[in-house]
Design a protein around this motif. Structure first.
Motif, short mmCIF file in Angstrom:
data_model
loop_
_atom_site.label_atom_id
_atom_site.label_comp_id
_atom_site.label_asym_id
_atom_site.label_seq_id
_atom_site.Cartn_x
_atom_site.Cartn_y
_atom_site.Cartn_z
N ARG A 279 0.87 -1.18 0.00
CA ARG A 279 0.00 0.00 0.00
C ARG A 279 0.91 1.23 0.00
N ALA A 280 0.73 2.09 -0.97
CA ALA A 280 1.64 3.22 -1.16
C ALA A 280 0.91 4.53 -0.90
N SER A 281 1.62 5.46 -0.31
CA SER A 281 1.12 6.83 -0.17
C SER A 281 2.31 7.77 -0.43
N LEU A 282 2.03 8.93 -0.96
CA LEU A 282 3.09 9.85 -1.32
C LEU A 282 3.79 10.38 -0.08
N ARG A 283 5.09 10.49 -0.17
CA ARG A 283 5.86 11.06 0.92
C ARG A 283 5.69 12.58 0.95
#
Length: 285
Positions: A279-283
């Motif tokens: 699961r990816a979210s922007l830094r």
């Protein structure tokens, strides 16, 4: 000393294997003995044991690719690199092979098998190793991706999951009744249905001797014993937090003669676990 199999021989036996695999997945009759007899006439004086071993090698290649394999040919490793190349080429050249079989009854059971009068024979030992598809594969180099992820299809097949869980509920009740623990059999609960899917296990059962709770996570497939399966992060965490209670029930060959093996305790100790999705979210900048 037997000579290594040449490309022409490997190609012939791979073609023959996929012909048998197609029949098996469609539930059509075929004879392994007759296939082997006909095949031996087209090979370089290969013995029956040699042909049998090569069929088992092909099963191992397919299991490592996450593909269905012939249940009667137990996967055997230590195969020629050439064999892996030829099997991969076959699946690439015949890209519609598994597409045509994806909806076969063997892969998509619509009802649970009938349970025998006694449950002996349903429980079997686990495989020597729980194999996962090759994590080092580089499809971006070969440009030969896998069109159908059969293990994922199993995981997303809610009807089969439900049928498998119901099957295990009945099995556990019968197991406890045979142990003369009618009191515990009455308390077996399908918690995935009554409490929801997020507990980390599907069925609440009990140890017939100590009365201790057994938490059963059920994974069901219409395919064979060695076929890989998906587990969630929550299930892994549950198995590690409560290893004395947690048991994974791997139900296989569900469309024909359902059997299962049990993996007790932490899944990280019983299986090779490979991360396949994040699961990816922007830094934040």
């Amino acid at each position: 000393m037997a000579l290594d199999w040449i490309t022409a021989e490997v190609t012939r036996i791979v073609d023959d294997y996929f012909e048998m695999l197609r029949a098996e997945l469609l539930g059509l009759p075929y004879s392994k003995t007759e296939h082997r007899r006909q095949l031996s006439l087209r090979l370089n004086q290969r013995s029956d044991p040699s042909i049998e071993f090569k069929h088992q090698n092909i099963s191992a290649v397919l299991v490592n690719m996450g593909m269905p394999y012939i249940d009667g040919y137990k996967p055997r490793g230590n195969f020629q690199a050439l064999l892996g190349t030829v099997v991969e080429k076959y699946t690439f050249d015949h890209h519609g092979f598994f597409d045509q079989l994806a909806e076969a009854t063997r892969l998509n059971p619509t009802e649970a098998p009938t349970m025998s009068a006694r449950i002996s024979g349903i429980f079997v030992p686990p495989p020597e190793r729980i194999v996962v598809p090759d994590a080092d594969a580089k499809p971006w180099v070969s440009r030969r991706g896998v069109k159908i992820d059969f293990a994922r299809r199993d995981a997303e097949n809610r009807l089969m999951a439900k049928l498998g869980e119901q099957f295990v509920v009945g099995l556990e009740k019968q197991r406890l009744l045979e142990a003369r623990r009618d009191d515990l059999a009455a308390k077996v609960e399908w918690v995935a249905d009554t409490c929801g899917d997020g507990l980390g296990y599907d069925v609440l059962s009990f140890n017939e001797t100590t009365d201790a709770e057994r938490w059963l996570e059920v994974k069901t497939t219409g395919l064979g014993k060695f076929f890989p399966f998906y587990v969630t992060r929550n299930e892994v965490r549950c198995s590690e937090a409560e290893p004395e209670r947690f048991h994974l029930y791997r139900v296989f060959d569900f469309s024909r003669t359902a059997r299962l093996y049990v993996l007790p305790g932490a899944l990280s100790k019983a299986c090779d676990l490979e991360p396949i999705q994040f699961r990816a979210s922007l830094r934040a900048l």
